[in-house]
Scaffold this motif. Sequence first.
Motif, mmCIF file in Angstrom:
data_model
loop_
_atom_site.group_PDB
_atom_site.id
_atom_site.type_symbol
_atom_site.label_atom_id
_atom_site.label_comp_id
_atom_site.label_asym_id
_atom_site.label_seq_id
_atom_site.Cartn_x
_atom_site.Cartn_y
_atom_site.Cartn_z
ATOM 1 N N LYS A 83 0.827 -1.209 0.000
ATOM 2 C CA LYS A 83 0.000 0.000 0.000
ATOM 3 C C LYS A 83 0.864 1.262 0.000
ATOM 4 C CE LYS A 83 -3.942 -2.009 2.401
ATOM 5 N NZ LYS A 83 -4.775 -1.989 3.607
ATOM 6 N N SER A 137 2.705 1.725 -3.311
ATOM 7 C CA SER A 137 1.769 2.156 -4.357
ATOM 8 C C SER A 137 1.489 3.648 -4.262
ATOM 9 C CB SER A 137 0.460 1.378 -4.259
ATOM 10 O OG SER A 137 0.661 0.038 -4.582
ATOM 11 N N GLU A 154 2.709 6.382 -7.036
ATOM 12 C CA GLU A 154 1.696 7.207 -7.703
ATOM 13 C C GLU A 154 2.078 8.671 -7.729
ATOM 14 O OE1 GLU A 154 -2.837 7.964 -6.606
ATOM 15 O OE2 GLU A 154 -2.386 5.845 -6.966
#
Length: 166
Positions: free
Chosen positions: A153, A156, A160
Amino acid sequence: MKHMSDLKWIFAIGGAASGKSAWAETICVQAGRRLLYVATMRAQGQEAAARIQKHRTMRAGKGFDTLECPSGLLHLPIEGYYDAVLVEDTGNLAANLLFEEQRPMERIVRDTMDGLGKLRCHTGLVVVVGNDVFSGSSRLDEPLKDYIRLLGKLHSEIAERSDVLV
């Protein structure tokens, strides 16, 4: 490809001893003279102490100020502006917060991302180093599975926002 001066976030992820820290230091040195190294590893045991000393030796003479930050990025006492900030590394930080401080996963991700955002206000470039722990054994206990989910998580979210992912 963006010019180096246009980059704001770089995320370098790789296996242990893959050269990602040395690469990240080189990128920071190229970004300017005022540099900050945010160290997340706790000096627990001889192996950790040896790794910390190795990293101190690697960055010696390169102009980094160092902030020890094993308990999270959100409340770092940062003063002034830096050309580049190197955060070393997400794996240690996540382990500290999940296992030792027993913070909930969602809070760790949110507070870490908010802390990285705070760092962005004090620098031209944030370089984050992360560990690739995603290709290990399928025979893991629940705490290790939670750790891998947390890093997934967190990585990511960082990827991003990054201009470059290495």
